[in-house]
Design a protein around this motif. Structure first.
Motif, mmCIF file in Angstrom:
data_model
loop_
_atom_site.group_PDB
_atom_site.id
_atom_site.type_symbol
_atom_site.label_atom_id
_atom_site.label_comp_id
_atom_site.label_asym_id
_atom_site.label_seq_id
_atom_site.Cartn_x
_atom_site.Cartn_y
_atom_site.Cartn_z
ATOM 1 N N MET A 1 0.846 -1.179 0.000
ATOM 2 C CA MET A 1 0.000 0.000 0.000
ATOM 3 C C MET A 1 0.897 1.250 0.000
ATOM 4 N N PRO A 2 0.592 2.219 -0.867
ATOM 5 C CA PRO A 2 1.430 3.421 -0.915
ATOM 6 C C PRO A 2 1.320 4.247 0.361
ATOM 7 N N ARG A 3 2.400 4.905 0.683
ATOM 8 C CA ARG A 3 2.397 5.833 1.818
ATOM 9 C C ARG A 3 2.085 7.224 1.284
ATOM 10 N N LEU A 4 1.301 7.990 2.034
ATOM 11 C CA LEU A 4 1.025 9.374 1.691
ATOM 12 C C LEU A 4 1.125 10.216 2.950
ATOM 13 N N ILE A 5 1.992 11.216 2.882
ATOM 14 C CA ILE A 5 2.238 12.123 4.004
ATOM 15 C C ILE A 5 1.680 13.496 3.642
ATOM 16 N N LEU A 6 0.880 14.075 4.535
ATOM 17 C CA LEU A 6 0.409 15.453 4.391
ATOM 18 C C LEU A 6 1.266 16.304 5.318
ATOM 19 N N PHE A 7 1.927 17.312 4.769
ATOM 20 C CA PHE A 7 2.848 18.154 5.539
ATOM 21 C C PHE A 7 2.446 19.600 5.381
ATOM 22 N N ASN A 8 2.366 20.331 6.495
ATOM 23 C CA ASN A 8 2.078 21.764 6.478
ATOM 24 C C ASN A 8 3.418 22.505 6.472
ATOM 25 N N LYS A 9 3.902 22.791 5.270
ATOM 26 C CA LYS A 9 5.230 23.375 5.083
ATOM 27 C C LYS A 9 5.275 24.841 5.515
ATOM 28 N N PRO A 10 6.209 25.183 6.391
ATOM 29 C CA PRO A 10 6.388 26.585 6.753
ATOM 30 C C PRO A 10 7.070 27.390 5.640
ATOM 31 N N HIS A 11 6.903 28.681 5.694
ATOM 32 C CA HIS A 11 7.604 29.613 4.806
ATOM 33 C C HIS A 11 9.113 29.414 5.006
ATOM 34 N N GLY A 12 9.871 29.423 3.926
ATOM 35 C CA GLY A 12 11.325 29.340 4.025
ATOM 36 C C GLY A 12 11.898 27.939 4.058
ATOM 37 N N VAL A 13 11.048 26.918 3.943
ATOM 38 C CA VAL A 13 11.529 25.531 3.952
ATOM 39 C C VAL A 13 11.619 25.037 2.510
ATOM 40 N N LEU A 14 12.769 24.463 2.160
ATOM 41 C CA LEU A 14 12.960 23.897 0.821
ATOM 42 C C LEU A 14 12.161 22.608 0.669
ATOM 43 N N CYS A 15 11.604 22.382 -0.505
ATOM 44 C CA CYS A 15 10.831 21.163 -0.790
ATOM 45 C C CYS A 15 11.744 20.043 -1.260
ATOM 46 N N GLN A 16 12.789 19.805 -0.523
ATOM 47 C CA GLN A 16 13.722 18.707 -0.779
ATOM 48 C C GLN A 16 14.343 18.331 0.553
ATOM 49 N N PHE A 17 15.019 17.189 0.577
ATOM 50 C CA PHE A 17 15.562 16.698 1.843
ATOM 51 C C PHE A 17 16.971 17.193 2.134
ATOM 52 N N THR A 18 17.654 17.772 1.146
ATOM 53 C CA THR A 18 18.983 18.348 1.369
ATOM 54 C C THR A 18 19.040 19.717 0.717
ATOM 55 N N ASP A 19 19.909 20.563 1.237
ATOM 56 C CA ASP A 19 20.099 21.901 0.665
ATOM 57 C C ASP A 19 21.298 21.858 -0.260
ATOM 58 N N ARG A 20 21.012 21.931 -1.554
ATOM 59 C CA ARG A 20 22.092 21.920 -2.545
ATOM 60 C C ARG A 20 22.466 23.330 -2.964
ATOM 61 N N GLY A 21 22.193 24.296 -2.119
ATOM 62 C CA GLY A 21 22.478 25.695 -2.429
ATOM 63 C C GLY A 21 23.957 26.006 -2.328
ATOM 64 N N THR A 22 24.258 27.262 -2.142
ATOM 65 C CA THR A 22 25.644 27.706 -2.075
ATOM 66 C C THR A 22 26.355 27.098 -0.871
ATOM 67 N N ALA A 23 27.651 26.946 -1.018
ATOM 68 C CA ALA A 23 28.457 26.370 0.063
ATOM 69 C C ALA A 23 28.265 27.183 1.336
ATOM 70 N N GLY A 24 28.047 26.482 2.422
ATOM 71 C CA GLY A 24 27.900 27.140 3.711
ATOM 72 C C GLY A 24 26.462 27.531 4.042
ATOM 73 N N SER A 25 25.570 27.484 3.064
ATOM 74 C CA SER A 25 24.179 27.847 3.379
ATOM 75 C C SER A 25 23.514 26.669 4.066
ATOM 76 N N LYS A 26 22.670 26.945 4.994
ATOM 77 C CA LYS A 26 21.935 25.888 5.694
ATOM 78 C C LYS A 26 20.492 26.340 5.861
ATOM 79 N N ARG A 27 19.753 26.154 4.772
ATOM 80 C CA ARG A 27 18.338 26.494 4.815
ATOM 81 C C ARG A 27 17.561 25.287 5.323
ATOM 82 N N PRO A 28 16.430 25.521 5.980
ATOM 83 C CA PRO A 28 15.628 24.386 6.443
ATOM 84 C C PRO A 28 15.118 23.557 5.262
ATOM 85 N N THR A 29 15.102 22.249 5.428
ATOM 86 C CA THR A 29 14.633 21.326 4.395
ATOM 87 C C THR A 29 13.595 20.382 5.000
ATOM 88 N N LEU A 30 13.043 19.517 4.170
ATOM 89 C CA LEU A 30 12.062 18.545 4.644
ATOM 90 C C LEU A 30 12.634 17.639 5.730
#
Length: 184
Positions: A1-30
């Motif tokens: 059976m498939p899993r389905l997660i409902l998430f209430n994403k806050p402002h400023g959170v990336l829709c991915q599990f890692t931050d591939r942004g600029t070196a040294g940046s640490k933005r919130p992720t999933l």
């Protein structure tokens, strides 16, 4: 059976599990909120948008949710600048011309302030410029479409909260909270 997660994403959170942004940046992720292996977002929600993000471990379900060809309704609560007129609502309902083409007609209505959680950072407030809230439902997924639609009718978006996708909503979920539901 498939899993389905409902998430209430806050402002400023990336829709991915890692931050591939600029070196040294640490933005919130999933991964700061959800620790379930093997689930991935079904679609995206911009960094500066809030609300419902669905995650699943099933590729077919992910496609059914995210692919515009399935025309699953996505409903947003949108705080816009200015006092929206009936003419502006009619334009949204008929479809709006954007640089990349005409949008499909949307369900658009003015609503009372939905009394949501406080946003961090807060939406800018200007005494001399009124604002109001709209409930807007679309069945396509052009990049930043809702923001571009409201701007095209003269009302830039100040805050954007995705409330539902199809029959799934964030009703009862606090900011940053998630729940798993069964999928028939």
């Amino acid at each position: 059976m498939p899993r389905l997660i409902l998430f209430n994403k806050p402002h400023g959170v990336l829709c991915q599990f890692t931050d591939r942004g600029t070196a040294g940046s640490k933005r919130p992720t999933l991964s700061d909120f959800i620790d379930i292996p093997g689930v991935y977002p079904a679609g995206r929600l911009d960094l500066d948008s809030e609300g419902l993000l669905l995650l699943t471990d099933d590729g077919r379900l992910q496609a059914r949710i995210a692919e515009p060809k399935y025309k699953m309704a996505k409903t947003y609560l949108v705080q816009v600048e200015g006092d929206v007129s009936a003419d502006s609502l009619d334009r949204l309902r008929k479809g709006v011309q954007l640089k990349d083409g005409m949008t499909r007609p949307a369900h658009a209505e003015r609503v009372e302030d939905p009394q949501l959680w406080p946003r961090d950072p807060p939406v800018r407030y200007r005494k001399s410029v009124p604002d109001c809230w709209l409930k807007l439902s679309i069945r396509e997924g052009k990049n930043r479409q809702v923001r571009r639609m409201t701007a095209a009718v003269g009302h830039p978006t100040l805050r954007l909260v995705r409330w539902s996708i199809g029959d799934w909503s964030i009703e009862g979920l606090g900011l940053g909270e998630w729940r798993e539901i069964s999928v028939p």
